[in-house]
Every structure is written in C-alpha cells, then in structure tokens.
Motif scaffolding. Structure first.
Motif, short mmCIF file in Angstrom:
data_model
loop_
_atom_site.label_atom_id
_atom_site.label_comp_id
_atom_site.label_asym_id
_atom_site.label_seq_id
_atom_site.Cartn_x
_atom_site.Cartn_y
_atom_site.Cartn_z
N THR A 169 0.90 -1.12 0.03
CA THR A 169 -0.15 -0.07 -0.01
C THR A 169 0.92 1.44 -0.08
O THR A 169 0.73 2.25 -0.69
CB THR A 169 -0.99 0.20 1.36
N ILE A 170 1.90 1.32 0.87
CA ILE A 170 2.63 2.57 0.94
C ILE A 170 3.63 2.70 -0.53
O ILE A 170 3.62 3.78 -0.89
CB ILE A 170 3.82 2.32 2.14
N ALA A 227 -4.56 7.39 -10.28
CA ALA A 227 -4.92 7.74 -8.97
C ALA A 227 -6.45 7.57 -8.69
O ALA A 227 -6.83 7.26 -7.66
CB ALA A 227 -4.64 9.25 -9.05
N LEU A 238 2.93 6.55 -6.89
CA LEU A 238 1.95 7.51 -7.65
C LEU A 238 2.60 8.91 -7.34
O LEU A 238 2.46 9.71 -8.30
CB LEU A 238 0.63 7.27 -7.19
N LEU A 239 3.03 9.12 -6.17
CA LEU A 239 3.48 10.49 -5.67
C LEU A 239 4.70 10.88 -6.60
O LEU A 239 4.82 12.00 -7.15
CB LEU A 239 3.62 10.81 -4.23
N THR A 287 -6.16 3.28 -8.46
CA THR A 287 -5.56 2.54 -7.12
C THR A 287 -6.50 2.44 -6.17
O THR A 287 -6.61 1.15 -5.52
CB THR A 287 -4.37 3.24 -6.79
N PRO A 288 -7.11 3.38 -5.62
CA PRO A 288 -8.06 3.32 -4.57
C PRO A 288 -9.29 2.19 -4.78
O PRO A 288 -9.88 1.49 -4.12
CB PRO A 288 -8.74 4.59 -4.06
N VAL A 296 3.02 1.71 -3.30
CA VAL A 296 1.95 2.06 -4.38
C VAL A 296 1.81 3.65 -4.35
O VAL A 296 1.78 4.39 -5.30
CB VAL A 296 0.38 1.32 -4.57
N ILE A 297 1.47 4.12 -3.36
CA ILE A 297 1.02 5.52 -3.01
C ILE A 297 2.15 6.43 -3.20
O ILE A 297 2.16 7.48 -3.96
CB ILE A 297 0.63 5.62 -1.31
#
Lengths: 223, 335
Positions: free
Chosen positions: B25-26, B64, B32-33, B67-68, B28-29
């Motif tokens: 999770t971390i 973006a 993206l950033l 992903t969620p 992937v986020i």
C-alpha cells in the motif's frame, strides 16, 4: 471455413456523454433493464391514476421498423406510447425528443436516455445529416420511433400543423407509419402544468387509439 | 454466520495484519506521488512536449482513480474484494459484448451475466463445487437459449462468443475473487494485481530501452523480444522476492517454486495482453472502449489479468491450497 462476422456497437468507443447524444446509440442490457422498470412503473401508474384505455392495438406492426406518430399535448404522451408497445420492443423503441429541452442538462439527458431511451433532435439547427442518421437507423430495421410531427406540445389543446421532418424521415422507404390519437393528456398534464392531475372526473382520463396505416399518409404529409 | 467467515468477509480491522499489505500500500501510494513529481519536473524543465505531458498527466490521474478502487476493497475485506471482482467482470464482459456485437443477442447476454452473478455467489459462499459447476451449466443454457431464435446461420458463433465471454470474464476473473476465500488473501491478491500491472510497465520500459526484434508484428507491432525478456526477468525477481514474505512457511516458499510463480505471472500476463490484442485485431478496432482516459477501455488495462488469475490460482492451490481452513458454504450451509 468462413470467418466470423463482427459488428461492434454502432456507438462503440464513444464516451458516456457522447453516447447519450449519439443518434447511433445502441441499447445494452443495462438500459434495457432500466427502460423495462420505468415502463412497468409508468404503465401501472397510468392504468390506476388515469384509467388509460387503448384502442386499436391490433393495428401495430408485428416487428420493427415502424414509426408511431401522434398529436402532442403533454409529457405523458411519449410515456403512454412507449407503454402500449409490446414488451419485446423494449430497447428498440426510441422517442424522438427535443434536444434543446431534454438534452442540455446532464441530469435530464441521463433520464431521457436511461429510462425513456430518447434520441435527441435539435429543433433550431438540426441539419440535414441528423435526419439522415435517423432515417438510416430506421432503414436498418431494428428501431421503432415515437414521433410528434407538430414539433412541440400544444398550448391550446388544438392540434397544430405538422413539420416536414417526418416526411424526410420516411419518404420513399417501406416503413409503416402508425398514426395515433391521444385523448385527455392535455387535461391531465398540459404544457403549463408541472404535476399530472389525477383522475378525478373525466379530466385525467386518458385514451390512446392507434389507427391502421393508410397508404396515402406518407405522401400526404410530404406534400 | 460463522464468526471466522464474518471476520474475513467484513473485518476491515485486519487490513494491515500482514506487513506485506502495508508495504505494498505504501509503495503504491509513494510510486504515484513520485510519478506525479517526476512528470511535473520533466515538464517544468521543458523535457516533455505539451502533448506528451498531457498524455502522462491523463495516465497518472487515471491511476490515481483506479488505485483506491483496486486496493480499497481488498483492504476492507473479502466481501468487497469479491464484489469488486464481480463488477470488474461485468464491465469487462460489457466491453467485449459491445465490441463483438454479441450484446444484440439479449437473451444470450442475460445468460452470461447470470453466469457471472452465480459465480460471484459461489465464490462468496466458498462453495467450490458450485463454482466449477457454473461454466458447464452456463454453456448448456447458452446452447439451449441460442436455439430459440430458430436461426441456424451464425449459431456456432453466437454460442461460441457467449461461452468465451463467460469463461474469460466470469470464470477467469472469478479465480481472482476466489482467492479472497483465503484467511491471508490480502497480501496474495495485492501481490498479483501489483505484479501483473508492473509486468506491463516492465515490458514497456525494457522494450523502449533494449527492444529491437518484434515478436508479434501482426498481433501487436509494439511488442519486442527485449521487452518480453526484460519483463520476464524483472517480474519473476519481484514476485519471488515479495512472494517469499507472502508465502513464508507454506508449500510455495521454496526458491524454485517462487521462481515458477514469477514465470507464470509474467508469461500468462504477457499472453493475456496479446490475447486481447488478437481479439481487437480480429474485430478491427483499436481500443476496447473509452472508460479510462489515456488507457482506452477497462479491458485494455486488465487484459493481462485474465489469464494470470486461473494460472496462479491453481499453481498456488496445488502447493498450498486456498482457504482450506476456512468454513465452506457460508450462506447455503450443508458443510
């Protein structure tokens, strides 16, 4: 071995908004279901609240294509005509609706397409090609149109003269036209009203009659 | 309902029980950033043209949003994972049906969608017997309903498209949902989604860098040998490394079997991509839809998952099993 033939949806590759406005729109399972639900609810409502009576149903052609034309007095008109057609036509019936009334706002255009399955025609500058698209789609043989040749709802209750668009749509083509007469919709929900008047006396009582296709009708309106 | 099953289906508090879930999770986020920053920097320094920049922005925005939608259900619980897979199946099938024209056979289309719904129910119920009974039953129904038109011309194509549509989107994708029946489904499902998507990215990047020899000029002219091998190496490394933590102590946790898992993900992922390309070429269209800006249709994005899901499911199932300790037939009872 002969190759398989594929025919993608004619509105394939369009975005959701483009699809709503497209005259080539083809109905999938999801719209067929929502149109079916809407048809069921409105039929029940019209039968109970307005005691809708229908005459001449036997004059409807057995299969598409054909065009239902009627006098236009109310928003109820298209709903009534959509409801009198047999269930197997759901998804094939397209009321031709005024683009400038029903397709300018997002919410109303979603409603018009998802529940009424309407196709937009722009009254001010529709252009020859959009009539040509509608005609082509009719000739493909899968569609039934509901059309109000007066072009707008009557403001007085009296029938106005017909616009020439219908003639251009079907002239020279072997597509049956079914003239219908709607009675009582002006009293139930006129253009000036917002909420339909329920059947108190005779005011909200509705009648629809489909007459047999007359061969000369087609030429009668083009000339 | 059985308390163990309820915790698995709805127990969002267990979202980060496995450290791998948290890492992914971390990561992937963060990715993206970082991608956003890089794209912005490249443009600010004039290294990318306006057109390329717009294209890149569109892609990042799409990711973006996606992903969620992908990670959220998995973190929330098995019920939401299964539901998300079902929605994905129906939407992918819809694109397939509209592209081929199969959607015009409405009664057959209803049979396929009912098959997908029944599959979803079998998965949620953890009733494997029903799960494997649905494909033949769907085929039987399609063959029967297609006769009702009394139109032999095109019969084989109609039934064939229906069966293919159900198998690809109901059954193949259904295997991804069935993985949610494992008590430890979060890291497994995330690992597969992440590596399948990265497999595409690896193939694209290594193909751009080392790719010369085209491998499938007729099917997909952009695929090169360099890209295929690069993805094979990178994806296998990633899968076996992260897989070591995901499957620690289970039957899959040996170097050879982990490498085997990585090869399966990469090979079946690339073939899934080429399969959808073949279908598009056969029909004569470029994209499967216009749902995801910058990507095309949903199927253009999730093509690689179609063949991976069943292959990986049965590979892991053979050495380890899926949710063997979980209660079965949760809703229908009967054990």
């Amino acid at each position: 071995m002969e190759e398989w033939r594929f025919e993608p949806a004619h509105d394939f590759g369009l975005s959701a908004e483009q699809r709503r406005l497209s005259l080539r729109r083809e109905v999938g399972l999801e719209s067929a279901i929502s149109c079916f639900l809407w048809r069921s609810i409105t039929r029940l409502y019209l039968a109970i609240a307005h005691r809708l009576k229908i005459r001449g149903r036997e004059n409807l052609p057995k299969r598409p294509p054909f065009v239902l034309v009627a006098n236009h007095a109310s928003h109820l008109d298209a709903i009534i005509l959509g409801g009198i057609l047999p269930l197997r036509f759901v998804g094939a019936v397209f009321p031709i609706a005024a683009g400038d009334t029903f397709f300018t706002k997002r919410a109303s255009s979603i409603f018009a397409t998802a529940f009424m399955n309407a196709l937009p025609i722009w009254r001010k500058n529709c252009g020859a090609h959009s009539l040509e698209d509608l005609r082509e789609r009719l000739l493909q043989g899968r569609s039934v149109y509901i059309l109000f040749p007066e072009g707008t709802r009557t403001r007085t209750g009296a029938m106005a003269t017909f616009k020439p668009g219908l003639g251009r749509l079907v002239s020279g083509a072997n597509v049956p036209i079914v003239p219908c007469y709607l009675n009582g919709t002006f009293a139930a929900l006129p253009a000036s009203g917002t909420v339909p008047r329920k059947c108190g006396g005779s005011a909200g009582e509705l009648g629809a009659s489909a007459a047999e296709d007359s061969g000369s009708y087609n030429t009668a309106i083009t000339t | 309902m059985d308390p163990i099953a309820r915790e698995r289906l709805f127990g969002f508090r267990h979202a980060f029980d496995s450290p791998v879930t948290l890492w992914i999770t971390i990561a992937v986020i963060a990715a993206l950033l970082i991608a956003t920053v890089i794209i912005w920097l490249l443009h600010a320094r004039g290294r990318t043209s306006d057109k390329l920049h717009d294209e890149l922005v569109k892609r990042v925005v799409s990711w973006a949003v996606m992903t969620p939608l992908l990670l959220g259900p998995v973190l929330l619980g098995a019920a939401w994972t299964i539901l998300a897979v079902a929605i994905l199946s129906v939407l992918c099938y819809r694109e397939f049906a509209r592209a081929t024209g199969f959607f015009r056979y409405r009664s057959l289309s209803i049979v396929v969608v009912l098959g997908i719904i029944a599959t979803t129910f079998a998965i949620a119920d953890r009733w494997y017997g029903f799960f494997v009974a649905i494909p033949p039953l769907t085929m039987v129904l399609l063959a029967m309903v297609a006769i009702l038109r009394d139109e032999p011309r095109g019969y084989t194509q109609r039934v064939g498209l229906g069966v293919l549509g159900f198998l690809l989107f109901g059954l193949c994708l259904g295997h991804l949902g069935y993985m949610a029946n494992d008590a430890d489904f979060r890291p497994i499902v995330m690992l597969i989604i992440l590596t399948v998507e990265l497999n595409d990215v690896f193939a694209y990047i290594t193909g751009k860098t080392f790719g010369h020899r085209k491998i499938t000029p007729q099917t997909s002219p952009n695929k090169t040998l360099g890209g295929a091998l690069g993805a094979l190496v990178l994806t296998t490394t990633l899968v076996s490394t992260v897989g070591h933590f995901v499957f620690a102590g289970s039957g899959v946790d040996t170097p050879v079997k982990l490498i085997g898992l990585g090869l399966i993900v990469s090979v079946s992922g690339q073939f899934g991509d080429l399969m959808v390309s073949s279908i598009k070429r056969d029909i004569g269209i470029k994209d499967m839809g216009a749902l995801i800006p910058g990507h095309g249709g949903l199927l253009d994005r999730f093509d690689s998952m179609l063949l991976v899901a069943p292959a990986v499911f049965h590979y892991i199932g053979f050495f380890r099993g899926f949710g063997l300790d979980q209660p079965t037939r949760i809703f229908t009872g009967g054990g």
